[in-house]
Write a protein that holds these residues in place. Structure first.
Motif, short mmCIF file in Angstrom:
data_model
loop_
_atom_site.label_atom_id
_atom_site.label_comp_id
_atom_site.label_asym_id
_atom_site.label_seq_id
_atom_site.Cartn_x
_atom_site.Cartn_y
_atom_site.Cartn_z
N THR A 50 8.99 -3.54 6.50
CA THR A 50 9.02 -2.28 5.77
C THR A 50 10.03 -1.29 6.34
O THR A 50 10.44 -0.36 5.63
N PHE A 53 12.89 -0.74 4.15
CA PHE A 53 12.63 -0.09 2.88
C PHE A 53 12.11 1.32 3.18
O PHE A 53 10.91 1.59 3.08
N ALA A 61 7.58 6.37 -5.50
CA ALA A 61 7.65 4.92 -5.74
C ALA A 61 8.05 4.17 -4.47
O ALA A 61 7.72 2.99 -4.32
N THR A 62 8.75 4.85 -3.55
CA THR A 62 9.17 4.16 -2.32
C THR A 62 7.96 3.80 -1.46
O THR A 62 7.95 2.75 -0.83
N ARG A 64 4.91 3.18 -2.60
CA ARG A 64 4.24 2.08 -3.31
C ARG A 64 4.98 0.77 -3.05
O ARG A 64 4.36 -0.24 -2.73
N ARG A 65 6.29 0.80 -3.13
CA ARG A 65 7.09 -0.42 -2.89
C ARG A 65 6.92 -0.90 -1.45
O ARG A 65 6.74 -2.09 -1.19
N GLN A 66 6.95 0.03 -0.51
CA GLN A 66 6.78 -0.33 0.90
C GLN A 66 5.40 -0.97 1.12
O GLN A 66 5.29 -1.99 1.81
N ASN A 67 4.36 -0.39 0.53
CA ASN A 67 3.01 -0.95 0.67
C ASN A 67 2.89 -2.32 0.02
O ASN A 67 2.21 -3.20 0.56
N GLU A 68 3.54 -2.51 -1.13
CA GLU A 68 3.51 -3.82 -1.80
C GLU A 68 4.18 -4.89 -0.93
O GLU A 68 3.66 -5.99 -0.79
N ILE A 69 5.33 -4.54 -0.37
CA ILE A 69 6.06 -5.50 0.48
C ILE A 69 5.27 -5.79 1.75
O ILE A 69 5.13 -6.95 2.15
N TYR A 164 1.72 -12.90 -5.92
CA TYR A 164 2.98 -12.39 -5.38
C TYR A 164 4.21 -13.02 -6.02
O TYR A 164 5.32 -12.79 -5.58
N ILE A 190 12.61 -9.41 -3.95
CA ILE A 190 12.45 -7.97 -3.70
C ILE A 190 13.37 -7.17 -4.60
O ILE A 190 14.28 -7.67 -5.19
#
Length: 190
Positions: A50, A53, A61-62, A64-69, A164, A190
């Motif tokens: 992370t 990112f 949204a960054t 959320r994206r970091q948490n998803e990754i 995933y 990604i």
């Protein structure tokens, strides 16, 4: 003899990619202690990736994206390590290795361990079934079977694919001691 199922991609070692390599000797600790270390190692990989990112407070949204990754990498790494520890041939002089390779469009997670021929045959059977079946239907079928028994065979791999959108590949390499080096590669976009 080397046998591949799916495409095994080369790890990228240059300025366009980040690569992290971990190595484990499973016989050094009892398996129960290893489970805790698996979780710590998987969390580390999720947290590590992370950093590439970064958060932008102006763009929610960054986060959320970091948490998803983080969640995807942590789950996948934990599953790979648990399988490796469970099925590693302790007689082998091969360590268990985990590589994480962050490239422009993908994250590659690759785990390698030694396994006895009987374990490899079971895994090969699952891989062949996976290649000829719909992963979603196979997931539901496996859930139904798990309700009747305590087997969770393949659930981690099926979750990687279904939750995933991961691509999986395997390499089986015969070793001189009649065992195998097994490589499992998981690719997430990604």
């Amino acid at each position: 003899m080397v046998e591949d199922y799916g495409e095994i991609y080369p790890l990228q070692h240059d300025r366009q990619a980040e690569c992290l390599h971990l190595s484990f000797w499973p016989g050094s600790l009892p398996l129960q202690q290893r489970w805790r270390n698996n979780g710590l190692s998987a969390d580390f990989l999720g947290d590590y990736v992370t950093t590439f990112f970064p958060l932008d407070d102006a763009d929610p949204a960054t986060r959320r994206r970091q948490n998803e990754i983080r969640g995807a990498v942590g789950f996948i790494a934990n599953e790979l390590l648990e399988n490796a520890m469970k099925f590693h041939d302790e007689r082998s002089l091969q360590p268990i290795t985990v590589d994480m390779n962050l490239q422009k469009q993908v994250i590659l997670l690759r785990e390698t361990n030694a396994a006895a021929a009987a374990e490899v045959e079971r895994l090969r059977g699952f891989v062949k079934q996976l290649q000829t079946s719909d992963p979603g239907e196979l997931y539901v079928q496996q859930l139904e079977e798990n309700a009747l028994s305590e087997s969770t065979a393949g659930m981690g791999f099926l979750t990687m694919i279904n939750d995933y959108d991961a691509d999986l590949a395997w390499r089986f390499e015969a070793l001189a001691d009649s065992g195998f080096r097994v490589t499992t590669q998981v690719t997430i976009r990604i």
